[in-house]
Scaffold this motif. Structure first.
Motif, mmCIF file in Angstrom:
data_model
loop_
_atom_site.group_PDB
_atom_site.id
_atom_site.type_symbol
_atom_site.label_atom_id
_atom_site.label_comp_id
_atom_site.label_asym_id
_atom_site.label_seq_id
_atom_site.Cartn_x
_atom_site.Cartn_y
_atom_site.Cartn_z
ATOM 1 N N ARG A 98 -0.598 3.982 -2.498
ATOM 2 C CA ARG A 98 -1.537 4.497 -2.035
ATOM 3 C C ARG A 98 -1.323 5.468 -0.840
ATOM 4 O O ARG A 98 -2.075 6.578 -0.655
ATOM 5 C CB ARG A 98 -2.495 3.389 -1.693
ATOM 6 N N GLN A 99 -0.741 5.028 0.138
ATOM 7 C CA GLN A 99 -0.507 5.781 1.387
ATOM 8 C C GLN A 99 0.354 7.227 0.737
ATOM 9 O O GLN A 99 0.171 8.424 1.361
ATOM 10 C CB GLN A 99 0.507 5.328 2.197
ATOM 11 N N TYR A 135 0.874 -1.261 0.157
ATOM 12 C CA TYR A 135 0.108 0.230 -0.010
ATOM 13 C C TYR A 135 0.663 1.422 -0.093
ATOM 14 O O TYR A 135 0.387 2.327 0.322
ATOM 15 C CB TYR A 135 -0.950 -0.035 1.051
ATOM 16 N N ALA A 170 0.751 12.027 3.781
ATOM 17 C CA ALA A 170 1.177 11.722 2.580
ATOM 18 C C ALA A 170 2.027 12.173 1.743
ATOM 19 O O ALA A 170 2.688 13.292 2.498
ATOM 20 C CB ALA A 170 -0.403 11.848 1.876
ATOM 21 N N GLU A 172 0.084 8.896 -2.037
ATOM 22 C CA GLU A 172 -0.776 9.498 -2.955
ATOM 23 C C GLU A 172 -2.104 10.055 -2.459
ATOM 24 O O GLU A 172 -2.685 11.032 -2.860
ATOM 25 C CB GLU A 172 -0.983 8.921 -4.183
ATOM 26 N N GLU A 173 -2.744 9.555 -1.258
ATOM 27 C CA GLU A 173 -4.036 9.674 -1.047
ATOM 28 C C GLU A 173 -3.742 10.848 0.195
ATOM 29 O O GLU A 173 -3.713 10.893 1.316
ATOM 30 C CB GLU A 173 -4.429 8.476 0.053
ATOM 31 N N TRP A 214 -6.482 11.014 3.564
ATOM 32 C CA TRP A 214 -6.404 10.057 4.783
ATOM 33 C C TRP A 214 -5.786 10.794 5.971
ATOM 34 O O TRP A 214 -4.729 11.547 5.863
ATOM 35 C CB TRP A 214 -5.560 8.862 4.357
#
Length: 116
Positions: free
Chosen positions: A74-75, A71, A89, A77-78, A81
Motif C-alpha cells: 500500500r505504501q 503495509y 511512494a 502504490e498509494e 499519501w
C-alpha cells in the motif's frame, strides 16, 4: 621451432562458474537497488525500512528485493499519501529504474571476472 600445446575445455565446469557469477552479479545488483530504496522508503518509525531484503533464486537466476511490512504494498502504490522529504511512494520501482545502468555494469563485471 614450432610449439604445440593441448587445451582441454571443461564446458560443464565453465558453465557452473558462469552461472555462479551471474547469481553473484544478481545478488550484488539487488543489494545495490535495495540500498537506494532504503533511502526512499516512507519512514515513520522505521519498521518498513527494517524489512527490506535482497535475495537470488540461483536455479532460475531471478533477483528479488522485497519489503515485508504489512503495509509495504500500500505504501508503494498509494501515490496520494504525503511523505517526509526524500521519501516517496514507488520507492522500490523508482530505485530500480534509476539503477538500471549500474545493475547491468555489476552483473557484467561479475561475468567478466568469471571468464578470466
Amino acid at each position: 621451432m614450432p610449439q604445440s600445446f593441448r587445451l582441454t575445455f571443461n564446458g560443464t565446469a565453465a558453465g557452473r562458474e558462469i552461472r555462479a557469477a551471474a547469481a553473484r552479479g544478481l545478488y550484488l545488483s539487488a543489494e545495490h537497488v535495495l540500498g537506494l530504496a532504503l533511502h526512499r522508503v516512507p519512514l515513520d518509525e522505521g519498521y518498513l525500512q527494517s524489512t527490506g531484503t535482497a535475495s537470488v533464486d540461483e536455479s532460475s537466476l531471478n533477483g528479488m528485493i522485497s519489503f515485508d511490512g504489512p503495509y509495504a504494498v500500500r505504501q508503494h502504490e498509494e501515490l496520494t499519501w504525503r511523505h517526509a522529504p526524500g521519501r516517496e511512494a514507488k520507492y522500490l520501482e523508482n530505485s530500480l529504474n534509476i539503477a538500471q545502468p549500474e545493475v547491468a555494469r555489476i552483473i557484467a563485471a561479475q561475468l567478466r571476472r568469471a571468464l578470466r
